[in-house]
Motif scaffolding. Structure first.
Motif, mmCIF file in Angstrom:
data_model
loop_
_atom_site.group_PDB
_atom_site.id
_atom_site.type_symbol
_atom_site.label_atom_id
_atom_site.label_comp_id
_atom_site.label_asym_id
_atom_site.label_seq_id
_atom_site.Cartn_x
_atom_site.Cartn_y
_atom_site.Cartn_z
ATOM 1 N N GLN A 53 5.287 0.924 9.030
ATOM 2 C CA GLN A 53 4.719 -0.061 8.116
ATOM 3 C C GLN A 53 5.407 0.059 6.762
ATOM 4 O O GLN A 53 5.532 1.141 6.207
ATOM 5 N N ALA A 54 5.873 -1.067 6.231
ATOM 6 C CA ALA A 54 6.480 -1.053 4.898
ATOM 7 C C ALA A 54 5.434 -0.701 3.855
ATOM 8 O O ALA A 54 4.254 -1.028 3.995
ATOM 9 N N GLY A 110 0.817 -1.201 0.000
ATOM 10 C CA GLY A 110 0.000 0.000 0.000
ATOM 11 C C GLY A 110 0.846 1.244 0.000
ATOM 12 O O GLY A 110 2.046 1.212 -0.272
ATOM 13 N N PHE A 111 0.200 2.345 0.315
ATOM 14 C CA PHE A 111 0.868 3.641 0.392
ATOM 15 C C PHE A 111 1.173 3.970 1.852
ATOM 16 O O PHE A 111 0.408 3.608 2.754
ATOM 17 N N ALA A 112 2.256 4.694 2.060
ATOM 18 C CA ALA A 112 2.689 5.009 3.420
ATOM 19 C C ALA A 112 1.844 6.101 4.054
ATOM 20 O O ALA A 112 1.777 6.200 5.279
ATOM 21 N N PHE A 162 4.370 -5.931 -2.473
ATOM 22 C CA PHE A 162 4.906 -7.094 -1.756
ATOM 23 C C PHE A 162 5.528 -6.709 -0.415
ATOM 24 O O PHE A 162 6.573 -7.233 -0.018
ATOM 25 N N ALA A 163 4.854 -5.814 0.290
ATOM 26 C CA ALA A 163 5.333 -5.383 1.606
ATOM 27 C C ALA A 163 4.801 -6.274 2.722
ATOM 28 O O ALA A 163 5.083 -6.027 3.897
ATOM 29 N N ASP A 164 4.040 -7.310 2.385
ATOM 30 C CA ASP A 164 3.402 -8.140 3.414
ATOM 31 C C ASP A 164 4.144 -9.441 3.689
ATOM 32 O O ASP A 164 3.600 -10.349 4.318
ATOM 33 N N GLN A 165 5.379 -9.558 3.231
ATOM 34 C CA GLN A 165 6.064 -10.833 3.341
ATOM 35 C C GLN A 165 6.585 -11.144 4.739
ATOM 36 O O GLN A 165 6.958 -12.270 5.039
ATOM 37 N N ALA A 181 -4.208 -4.825 8.414
ATOM 38 C CA ALA A 181 -4.080 -4.511 6.984
ATOM 39 C C ALA A 181 -5.291 -3.737 6.484
ATOM 40 O O ALA A 181 -5.156 -2.792 5.688
ATOM 41 N N LEU A 182 -6.472 -4.108 6.949
ATOM 42 C CA LEU A 182 -7.687 -3.389 6.577
ATOM 43 C C LEU A 182 -7.667 -1.969 7.126
ATOM 44 O O LEU A 182 -7.902 -0.993 6.396
ATOM 45 N N ILE A 183 -7.376 -1.826 8.418
ATOM 46 C CA ILE A 183 -7.364 -0.503 9.044
ATOM 47 C C ILE A 183 -6.329 0.395 8.381
ATOM 48 O O ILE A 183 -6.595 1.571 8.087
ATOM 49 N N ASP A 184 -5.152 -0.157 8.131
ATOM 50 C CA ASP A 184 -4.069 0.639 7.560
ATOM 51 C C ASP A 184 -4.437 1.142 6.173
ATOM 52 O O ASP A 184 -4.200 2.313 5.835
#
Length: 489
Positions: A386-387, A288-290, A391-394, A325-328
């Motif tokens: 948060q990255a 996602g976006f930061a 593919f920041a969820d690895q 992940a949803l909230i972010d």
């Protein structure tokens, strides 16, 4: 079924034209920014072996890959048992579209996105363009049509994805040795055209898709648009190859004009700059976006880190990780499209079901701060970074009780503590009181604090932050983020 002449005529009939200048004026469906949460489903022939991931059809033909060796040991040599020979095994005997959609609604999703055709080329819908589809073979059911009807009955928005573009090269490795991919083939055949594989991000690779292949791609996607009328259409990455550009513009104008004929709205979800800015909805795969964006966007990710389809070796994410992940995403003006992979028989595995139901329980209590919300001028606070990006969820992040996300709706501010478990008093620094010297980040009045799903809770403002004493929570919510509605003024 629309032919090329009809597609081009509709694409040029207005209100949109097949130019980026025109397509950039399309607006995302009005419901999308409020929906926040959708369910993606990767289900198809590639699920039958339940091995490693959804790229089995490619990898089983690459010598030295685990799938290659597994396939030979389990099913026999690829010239005797090829990918097409999984079709009779794909019976979908447990598939119930209404049961799926009921579970997705129970999870709190507002839209669904089943894959209509994956890279392997097996269509999950009735088609006049190829016999290699789920109506004429395998399940002998119109999977996409059944899911559309079920979504309509349940009041969920129906969308679909198409991954046909990559089929240009997806089966190409099967030509490198004695396999069934080397059998004579022509347009409409299952493996056709099985070309050499390029670097997957090379937008100018050769051999480039031919006019014959691109017309077939255009016809297939138009067939889905006309027969199933998806409200969103998602494309995977390889359509950014330059050969697709004129066909993609024609397809987008066709899709948007067809929607306008019905008095509806539609949008294309895309990745890697495949469309001109504004011509569709930006999608960030597994990331996602930061920070908050001025445009609404979507992240597509999965409940497992290592596969989009069901396998026997899934590396599952945890329920708290999925809720965060949803909230972010929502705090940064995005939607979460969460993938679940049903089993080959059409059933949804118990652990997958439990994760979806857990999200649903959390949204039942906290959804007021999610659905229909918009970003606040501050999206987040806390020590954990948060990255961002693809593919920041690895790897999971280690959230703390000092990590917060913010949204706003109807004049209220919503604050979500990401990891409150075991903390008897939470402190939100962004809502600190005036310390007599420095202007606080929030210089307004906090008149009430309500814990979502629990009611009013005690609070006090101090120079270090808003101190909140959360109410006790029981399973299944006690280890998940807590949401608070802040009434201001």
């Amino acid at each position: 079924m629309a032919g090329i002449t009809t597609i081009e005529a509709v694409a040029n009939a207005g209100p949109f034209a097949p130019t980026w200048e025109s397509l950039a004026h399309n607006q995302a469906p009005s419901w999308f920014a409020d929906a926040k949460f959708g369910i993606f489903t990767h289900w198809g022939l590639y699920t039958v072996p339940e091995y490693r991931n959804e790229w089995y059809s490619r990898n089983m033909y690459i010598q030295g890959y685990p799938e290659f060796d597994h396939h030979r040991a389990t099913y026999g040599p690829q010239n005797e048992f090829g990918y097409k020979d999984f079709i009779p095994m794909f019976r979908a005997e447990a598939f119930d579209a209404d049961e799926w959609v009921s579970l997705f609604a129970r999870a709190g999703a507002r839209y669904i996105m089943p894959v209509s055709e994956h890279h392997d080329g097996f269509q999950m819908y009735r088609s006049a363009l190829s016999h290699w589809n789920s109506v004429e073979m395998g399940p002998r059911r119109d999977v996409l049509g059944e899911l559309r009807a079920a979504a309509t009955r349940a009041g969920l928005h129906f969308c679909t994805s198409n991954h046909r573009a990559e089929h240009w090269w997806f089966m190409g490795h099967g030509r490198e040795f004695d396999s069934d991919v080397r059998e004579p083939m022509s347009r409409g055949d299952f493996y056709w055209p099985a070309m050499p594989e390029p670097n997957e991000f090379d937008t100018v690779s050769e051999p480039a898709p031919t006019a014959e292949y691109l017309e077939d791609w255009l016809l297939r996607v138009a067939e889905v648009i006309d027969n199933y009328e998806p409200e969103l259409l998602y494309f995977d990455w390889w359509i950014q190859h330059r050969a697709f550009a004129p066909y993609l513009k024609t397809l987008a104008a066709y899709y948007y004009n067809r929607a306008a004929e019905r008095g509806a709205q539609a949008a294309i979800c895309y990745k890697y700059d495949a469309l001109a800015w504004g011509a569709g909805i930006v999608d960030v795969e597994r990331g996602g976006f930061a920070d908050p964006t001025p445009f609404v966007w979507q992240t597509d990710t999965a409940i497992a880190r290592n596969s989009w389809c069901y396998t026997d070796s899934l590396d599952y994410k945890t329920l708290p990780e999925l809720v965060v992940a949803l909230i972010d995403a929502v705090s940064n003006n995005g939607n979460l499209l969460l993938n679940v992979g049903p089993r080959a028989d059409g059933s949804i595995a118990d652990h997958d079901r439990a994760l979806l139901e857990g999200i649903g329980d959390w949204l039942a209590a906290n959804g007021a701060g999610i659905y229909g919300s918009r970003p606040w001028h501050i999206a987040h606070e806390g020590p954990t970074q948060q990255a961002s990006g693809m593919f920041a969820d690895q790897a999971p992040s280690a959230w703390t009780a000092a990590d917060w996300r913010f949204t706003t709706k109807d004049g209220a501010l919503y604050c979500f503590c990401l990891a409150p478990a075991g903390t008897r008093e939470l402190v939100c620094a962004s809502l600190a009181a005036f310390d007599g010297t420095h202007q606080p980040v929030f210089n307004g009045i906090v008149s009430a604090v309500e814990q979502l799903g629990a009611g009013p809770v005690p609070f006090r403002r101090e120079p270090d932050g808003l101190h909140i004493q959360p109410a006790d929570r029981h399973e299944p919510l006690q280890n998940l983020p807590i949401g608070f509605k802040i009434t201001v003024g």
